[in-house]
Design a protein around this motif. Structure first.
Motif, PDB file in Angstrom:
ATOM      1  N   UNK A  25       0.865  -1.170   0.000  1.00 42.55           N
ATOM      2  CA  UNK A  25       0.000   0.000   0.000  1.00 42.55           C
ATOM      3  C   UNK A  25       0.903   1.221   0.000  1.00 42.55           C
ATOM      4  N   UNK A  26       0.725   2.078  -0.992  1.00 40.67           N
ATOM      5  CA  UNK A  26       1.593   3.246  -1.100  1.00 40.67           C
ATOM      6  C   UNK A  26       0.897   4.348  -1.873  1.00 40.67           C
ATOM      7  N   UNK A  27       1.533   5.501  -1.859  1.00 46.74           N
ATOM      8  CA  UNK A  27       1.057   6.633  -2.643  1.00 46.74           C
ATOM      9  C   UNK A  27       2.227   7.565  -2.903  1.00 46.74           C
ATOM     10  N   UNK A  28       2.065   8.407  -3.874  1.00 48.19           N
ATOM     11  CA  UNK A  28       3.056   9.439  -4.178  1.00 48.19           C
ATOM     12  C   UNK A  28       2.301  10.738  -4.354  1.00 48.19           C
ATOM     13  N   UNK A  29       2.718  11.730  -3.671  1.00 50.62           N
ATOM     14  CA  UNK A  29       1.996  12.997  -3.680  1.00 50.62           C
ATOM     15  C   UNK A  29       1.201  13.132  -2.400  1.00 50.62           C
ATOM     16  N   UNK A  30       1.190  14.304  -1.876  1.00 51.77           N
ATOM     17  CA  UNK A  30       0.567  14.536  -0.565  1.00 51.77           C
ATOM     18  C   UNK A  30      -0.922  14.199  -0.530  1.00 51.77           C
ATOM     19  N   UNK A  39       5.657  -5.511  -6.228  1.00 54.01           N
ATOM     20  CA  UNK A  39       7.006  -5.020  -5.930  1.00 54.01           C
ATOM     21  C   UNK A  39       7.634  -4.311  -7.126  1.00 54.01           C
ATOM     22  N   UNK A  40       7.371  -4.782  -8.330  1.00 51.46           N
ATOM     23  CA  UNK A  40       7.938  -4.145  -9.525  1.00 51.46           C
ATOM     24  C   UNK A  40       7.396  -2.724  -9.696  1.00 51.46           C
ATOM     25  N   UNK A  41       6.092  -2.554  -9.581  1.00 55.32           N
ATOM     26  CA  UNK A  41       5.486  -1.227  -9.722  1.00 55.32           C
ATOM     27  C   UNK A  41       5.848  -0.321  -8.549  1.00 55.32           C
ATOM     28  N   UNK A  42       5.979  -0.892  -7.353  1.00 54.25           N
ATOM     29  CA  UNK A  42       6.396  -0.128  -6.182  1.00 54.25           C
ATOM     30  C   UNK A  42       7.793   0.453  -6.391  1.00 54.25           C
ATOM     31  N   UNK A  43       8.724  -0.367  -6.874  1.00 57.68           N
ATOM     32  CA  UNK A  43      10.087   0.117  -7.126  1.00 57.68           C
ATOM     33  C   UNK A  43      10.098   1.230  -8.164  1.00 57.68           C
ATOM     34  N   UNK A  44       9.286   1.102  -9.200  1.00 60.54           N
ATOM     35  CA  UNK A  44       9.201   2.145 -10.231  1.00 60.54           C
ATOM     36  C   UNK A  44       8.670   3.445  -9.639  1.00 60.54           C
ATOM     37  N   UNK A  55       4.966   4.833   2.080  1.00 64.20           N
ATOM     38  CA  UNK A  55       4.618   3.422   2.270  1.00 64.20           C
ATOM     39  C   UNK A  55       3.507   3.353   3.295  1.00 64.20           C
ATOM     40  N   UNK A  56       2.502   2.508   3.041  1.00 63.77           N
ATOM     41  CA  UNK A  56       1.360   2.439   3.939  1.00 63.77           C
ATOM     42  C   UNK A  56       1.050   1.062   4.476  1.00 63.77           C
ATOM     43  N   UNK A  57       1.892   0.068   4.221  1.00 60.83           N
ATOM     44  CA  UNK A  57       1.655  -1.265   4.758  1.00 60.83           C
ATOM     45  C   UNK A  57       1.729  -2.337   3.681  1.00 60.83           C
ATOM     46  N   UNK A  58       1.708  -3.567   4.141  1.00 63.35           N
ATOM     47  CA  UNK A  58       1.829  -4.713   3.247  1.00 63.35           C
ATOM     48  C   UNK A  58       0.565  -5.554   3.313  1.00 63.35           C
ATOM     49  N   UNK A  59       0.068  -5.969   2.151  1.00 65.21           N
ATOM     50  CA  UNK A  59      -1.083  -6.853   2.047  1.00 65.21           C
ATOM     51  C   UNK A  59      -0.558  -8.213   1.607  1.00 65.21           C
TER      52      UNK A  59
END
Length: 64
Positions: A25-30, A39-44, A55-59
């Motif tokens: 769980x993640x986001x970019x931008x306030x 994991x691939x898209x998270x790294x990008x 980062x907001x947690x792992x599912x």
């Protein structure tokens, strides 16, 4: 001693639609919305937006 039942859940990456055992769980931008990414898209995302990445947690697919 009892054995704990393990549930199997299903969810796919919101960016590439890959179905994996673990999503992040993640986001970019306030003010952007939280998304579940593989994991691939998270790294990008981390490379593309290092200043605003959160980062907001792992599912996990398998849960007790």
């Amino acid at each position: 001693m009892s054995s704990a039942a393990v549930r199997q859940r299903s969810k796919s990456c919101e960016a590439c639609s890959a179905e994996t055992a673990t999503l992040y769980r993640c986001r970019a931008g306030r003010f952007s919305a939280w998304r579940f990414l593989c994991s691939r898209c998270l790294n990008a995302l981390q490379v593309k937006c290092p200043e605003t990445y959160q980062y907001g947690g792992t599912w996990k697919r398998f849960k007790k």
